[in-house]
Design a protein around this motif. Structure first.
Motif, mmCIF file in Angstrom:
data_model
loop_
_atom_site.group_PDB
_atom_site.id
_atom_site.type_symbol
_atom_site.label_atom_id
_atom_site.label_comp_id
_atom_site.label_asym_id
_atom_site.label_seq_id
_atom_site.Cartn_x
_atom_site.Cartn_y
_atom_site.Cartn_z
ATOM 1 N N SER A 32 0.839 -1.042 0.122
ATOM 2 C CA SER A 32 -0.107 -0.011 -0.011
ATOM 3 C C SER A 32 0.783 1.157 0.001
ATOM 4 O O SER A 32 0.383 2.577 0.073
ATOM 5 C CB SER A 32 -0.791 -0.189 1.303
ATOM 6 O OG SER A 32 -0.290 -0.083 2.446
ATOM 7 N N SER A 94 -8.307 10.665 2.297
ATOM 8 C CA SER A 94 -7.997 9.093 2.164
ATOM 9 C C SER A 94 -9.123 8.060 1.527
ATOM 10 O O SER A 94 -10.169 8.841 1.565
ATOM 11 C CB SER A 94 -7.500 8.673 3.667
ATOM 12 O OG SER A 94 -8.792 8.415 4.336
ATOM 13 N N ALA A 95 -8.534 7.070 1.324
ATOM 14 C CA ALA A 95 -9.846 6.197 0.851
ATOM 15 C C ALA A 95 -10.622 5.915 1.771
ATOM 16 O O ALA A 95 -11.946 5.430 1.516
ATOM 17 C CB ALA A 95 -9.099 5.023 -0.110
ATOM 18 N N THR A 96 -10.340 5.798 2.884
ATOM 19 C CA THR A 96 -11.266 5.430 3.973
ATOM 20 C C THR A 96 -12.129 6.610 4.069
ATOM 21 O O THR A 96 -13.445 6.188 4.336
ATOM 22 C CB THR A 96 -10.396 5.182 5.328
ATOM 23 O OG1 THR A 96 -9.429 4.192 5.171
ATOM 24 C CG2 THR A 96 -11.366 4.976 6.586
ATOM 25 N N ASN A 99 -14.438 6.017 1.263
ATOM 26 C CA ASN A 99 -15.307 5.255 1.440
ATOM 27 C C ASN A 99 -16.682 5.551 2.329
ATOM 28 O O ASN A 99 -17.761 5.163 2.073
ATOM 29 C CB ASN A 99 -14.649 3.882 1.909
ATOM 30 C CG ASN A 99 -14.275 2.890 0.826
ATOM 31 O OD1 ASN A 99 -15.090 2.690 -0.023
ATOM 32 N ND2 ASN A 99 -12.838 2.747 1.034
ATOM 33 N N HIS A 123 -11.434 -4.749 2.371
ATOM 34 C CA HIS A 123 -10.845 -3.721 3.288
ATOM 35 C C HIS A 123 -11.934 -3.507 4.397
ATOM 36 O O HIS A 123 -12.968 -3.438 4.318
ATOM 37 C CB HIS A 123 -10.488 -2.395 2.580
ATOM 38 C CG HIS A 123 -9.868 -1.285 3.422
ATOM 39 N ND1 HIS A 123 -10.396 -0.206 3.902
ATOM 40 C CD2 HIS A 123 -8.730 -1.345 3.865
ATOM 41 C CE1 HIS A 123 -9.645 0.361 4.679
ATOM 42 N NE2 HIS A 123 -8.540 -0.161 4.664
ATOM 43 N N CYS A 178 -10.305 -4.890 -3.512
ATOM 44 C CA CYS A 178 -9.717 -5.522 -2.247
ATOM 45 C C CYS A 178 -8.333 -4.768 -1.766
ATOM 46 O O CYS A 178 -7.896 -3.848 -2.613
ATOM 47 C CB CYS A 178 -9.267 -6.710 -2.470
ATOM 48 S SG CYS A 178 -10.855 -7.915 -2.825
ATOM 49 N N SER A 179 -8.046 -5.313 -0.510
ATOM 50 C CA SER A 179 -6.654 -4.824 -0.056
ATOM 51 C C SER A 179 -5.439 -6.059 -0.484
ATOM 52 O O SER A 179 -4.611 -5.842 -0.603
ATOM 53 C CB SER A 179 -6.811 -4.802 1.464
ATOM 54 O OG SER A 179 -7.677 -3.923 1.752
ATOM 55 N N ASP A 204 -13.722 0.082 -5.263
ATOM 56 C CA ASP A 204 -12.510 0.652 -4.577
ATOM 57 C C ASP A 204 -11.022 0.279 -5.208
ATOM 58 O O ASP A 204 -10.660 -0.953 -5.065
ATOM 59 C CB ASP A 204 -12.574 0.059 -3.070
ATOM 60 C CG ASP A 204 -11.789 0.741 -2.311
ATOM 61 O OD1 ASP A 204 -10.539 1.106 -2.645
ATOM 62 O OD2 ASP A 204 -11.746 0.921 -0.938
ATOM 63 N N ALA A 206 -8.146 1.600 -4.404
ATOM 64 C CA ALA A 206 -7.135 2.084 -3.410
ATOM 65 C C ALA A 206 -5.577 1.441 -3.951
ATOM 66 O O ALA A 206 -4.902 1.965 -4.055
ATOM 67 C CB ALA A 206 -7.516 1.931 -2.091
ATOM 68 N N HIS A 207 -5.809 -0.158 -4.038
ATOM 69 C CA HIS A 207 -4.485 -0.688 -4.350
ATOM 70 C C HIS A 207 -3.933 -0.564 -5.777
ATOM 71 O O HIS A 207 -2.922 -0.508 -6.113
ATOM 72 C CB HIS A 207 -4.811 -2.301 -3.945
ATOM 73 C CG HIS A 207 -4.142 -2.314 -2.607
ATOM 74 N ND1 HIS A 207 -2.753 -2.597 -2.255
ATOM 75 C CD2 HIS A 207 -4.744 -2.386 -1.194
ATOM 76 C CE1 HIS A 207 -2.542 -2.585 -1.103
ATOM 77 N NE2 HIS A 207 -3.571 -2.531 -0.448
ATOM 78 N N SER A 231 -7.445 5.354 -2.902
ATOM 79 C CA SER A 231 -6.285 6.359 -2.248
ATOM 80 C C SER A 231 -5.346 6.743 -3.716
ATOM 81 O O SER A 231 -5.737 6.350 -4.851
ATOM 82 C CB SER A 231 -5.198 5.544 -1.778
ATOM 83 O OG SER A 231 -5.767 4.778 -0.897
ATOM 84 N N HIS A 233 -2.130 6.881 -3.509
ATOM 85 C CA HIS A 233 -0.477 6.896 -3.198
ATOM 86 C C HIS A 233 -0.020 5.414 -2.959
ATOM 87 O O HIS A 233 0.948 5.226 -2.452
ATOM 88 C CB HIS A 233 -0.463 7.460 -1.664
ATOM 89 C CG HIS A 233 -1.250 7.010 -0.737
ATOM 90 N ND1 HIS A 233 -2.592 7.696 -0.686
ATOM 91 C CD2 HIS A 233 -1.444 6.037 0.220
ATOM 92 C CE1 HIS A 233 -3.214 7.179 0.665
ATOM 93 N NE2 HIS A 233 -2.435 6.012 0.853
ATOM 94 N N LYS A 234 -0.883 4.614 -3.624
ATOM 95 C CA LYS A 234 -0.366 3.150 -3.219
ATOM 96 C C LYS A 234 0.409 2.632 -4.702
ATOM 97 O O LYS A 234 1.585 2.867 -4.524
ATOM 98 C CB LYS A 234 -1.630 2.032 -2.945
ATOM 99 C CG LYS A 234 -1.975 2.434 -1.538
ATOM 100 C CD LYS A 234 -3.478 1.634 -1.344
ATOM 101 C CE LYS A 234 -3.909 1.525 0.266
ATOM 102 N NZ LYS A 234 -4.221 2.833 0.733
HETATM 103 C C1 PLP Z 1 -8.948 -1.363 -0.651
HETATM 104 C C2 PLP Z 1 -8.536 -0.485 0.220
HETATM 105 N N1 PLP Z 1 -9.499 0.575 0.601
HETATM 106 C C3 PLP Z 1 -9.189 1.523 1.270
HETATM 107 C C4 PLP Z 1 -7.828 1.704 2.032
HETATM 108 C C5 PLP Z 1 -7.821 2.758 2.890
HETATM 109 O O1 PLP Z 1 -6.857 3.975 2.185
HETATM 110 P P1 PLP Z 1 -6.237 4.962 2.760
HETATM 111 O O2 PLP Z 1 -5.108 4.640 3.637
HETATM 112 O O3 PLP Z 1 -6.014 6.167 1.671
HETATM 113 O O4 PLP Z 1 -7.509 5.205 3.954
HETATM 114 C C6 PLP Z 1 -7.091 0.553 1.660
HETATM 115 C C7 PLP Z 1 -5.795 0.648 2.603
HETATM 116 O O5 PLP Z 1 -4.792 -0.192 2.398
HETATM 117 C C8 PLP Z 1 -7.377 -0.436 0.985
HETATM 118 O O6 PLP Z 1 -6.677 -1.635 0.773
#
Ligand code: PLP
Length: 425
Positions: A32, A94-96, A99, A123, A178-179, A204, A206-207, A231, A233-234
């Motif tokens: 990440s 942030s992605a969180t 979301n 996630h 997914c993460s 999502d 993010a990854h 996100s 930045h991953k």
């Molecule tokens: C699928 C997924 N969504 C969201 C996130 C959260 O990202 P952030 O750190 O930008 O909040 C992650 C973090 O690893 C992630 O794997």
């Protein structure tokens, strides 16, 4: 000198040590993380970090925002171009947080959300303890195939149809992404079934955002996702932050805006914007060659680790199509022990649940998750990952400390690649 002036020296020394260690001496394999270019770093340090600009360009609740109003639309336009999206919002930090806004957009308390379970790589945002649960929703998981790394499409269709029949807990949203993310998800196959039930399709990214941008992974919006959160930045080149993209008409998008501001944001960390704009430009220019190298490196590294005697996951599917490689480290004492042992040799990665692990194993799971994206950005190619696989064997199977070898390998990759050869202003 005041009593606390020594704190300054202490802080400066910590920063120097961090920069030396993680930026120059470690092989960074956290899936990440990434590194930003000197151009992005320089743009990140500005007066924007002192300022507020609630609202949106042209409609602010603060004065002094004329240059924020210049930079924010540049980010939005570049994001739309890069992802062929009708709408973009770069405000979430942030992605969180993205979301949280996104789930609120499409659900009411007691709605049902279908998403990937934690053991299926989902996630926390998509599950009970994160955004989905915090906003009062029920969560149902996509069923997976036996290997645990794919959504079972036929079973998922049945789950979607059954969930759609529950009138008390209205099925409102499905979240892909997914993460732990080795393979594309069946958005194309399932989006029409989800939409038939009146629910929204979210993805999502993010990854995998950098791989989507480089056209080396699925294109969620083109495949039927209504909205994509991420996100920056991953696998992507930006500073840490969030992103929302949608294929919606402006009127509909505007209706959802209050869930971003004031819903989940007040100030939104304006210093990210100049840096993010440069990151978008880097991706538009170099994204395809970067993403190609990332996916080649991941596959090659998986094969090389298997050759060195490691239990690399998903062999029957060619190990990976993303930046990640998953390895079962039970023969090496488990994921946590392997990750700690590697850190002694300056190799940084994280332990991770594997699909067959019980949730209770979260603090000491079977696996490790490896991401090749950062070291690809530092310039490593397949042959270099071959050398790294040999170091993994020496460190984890032969129990040797390999710090000197890691330092020598890392020393060859000290300049961020896939960026413009321009002076840092
Ligand atoms: C699928 C997924 N969504 C969201 C996130 C959260 O990202 P952030 O750190 O930008 O909040 C992650 C973090 O690893 C992630 O794997």
């Amino acid at each position: 000198m005041g009593e606390y002036s020594k704190v300054v020296g202490q802080v400066q020394s910590i920063v120097k040590k961090q920069n030396q260690w993680r930026k120059k001496e470690c092989i960074n394999l956290i899936a990440s993380e990434n590194v930003t270019s000197p151009l992005v770093d320089a743009a990140y340090q500005s007066d924007f970090s002192h300022r507020y600009a609630e609202g949106e360009p042209g409609k602010r609740f603060y004065n002094g925002t004329k240059y924020v109003d210049e930079i924010e639309p540049i980010c939005n336009e570049l994001a739309k171009k890069l992802f062929s999206a009708k709408m973009a919002n770069c405000q979430t930090i942030s992605a969180t947080v993205a979301n949280m806004a996104m789930v609120r957009m499409f659900t009411q308390p007691t709605s049902t959300v279908i998403s990937n379970s934690a053991s299926g790589g989902g996630h926390i945002s998509h599950n009970k303890m994160g955004a989905v649960g915090l906003l009062g929703n029920n969560q149902v998981s996509f069923p997976t195939t036996e290997d645990g790394y794919h959504i079972d499409v036929d079973a998922a269709k049945k789950t979607i149809e059954k969930t759609g029949k529950d009138l008390r807990n209205r099925f409102s949203l499905a979240i892909f992404g997914c993460s732990m993310f080795l393979f594309p998800q069946p958005v194309k196959e399932l989006a029409p079934v989800i939409k038939d039930q009146g629910a929204t399709v979210a993805y999502d990214a993010a990854h995998v955002l950098g791989l989507v941008a480089g056209k080396k992974f699925q294109q969620p919006l083109a495949e039927g996702a209504d909205i994509m959160v991420s996100s920056t930045h991953k696998t992507f080149f930006g500073p840490q932050g969030g992103l929302m993209l949608a294929n919606m008409e402006e009127n509909q998008w505007k209706r959802y805006r209050p869930y971003v501001f004031p819903g989940v944001l007040s100030n939104y960390h304006l210093h990210r914007f100049p840096a993010l704009a440069i990151a978008f430009a880097e991706m538009l220019e170099f994204g395809e060659s970067y993403a190609t190298q990332v996916t080649k490196n991941a596959k090659f590294f998986a094969q090389a680790l298997a050759k060195e005697g490691f239990k690399v996951q998903a062999e029957e599917f060619g190990y990976t199509e993303s930046h990640q490689v998953m390895v079962d480290m039970n023969p090496q004492g488990g994921g946590k022990q392997a990750a700690n042992k590697l850190e002694e040799s300056n190799i940084i990665l994280n332990f991770n649940l594997l699909p067959f692990d019980a949730g209770s194993k979260v603090a000491n799971p079977s696996g490790v998750r490896i991401g090749v994206q950062e070291m690809t950005r530092w310039g490593m190619k397949e042959g270099d990952f071959g050398e790294l696989a040999v170091i993994f064997r020496k460190a984890l199977i032969e129990n040797k400390n390999c710090k000197d070898e890691v330092l020598a390998l890392r020393n060859r990759f000290q300049k961020v690649q896939y960026t413009f050869d321009l002076p840092v202003a």
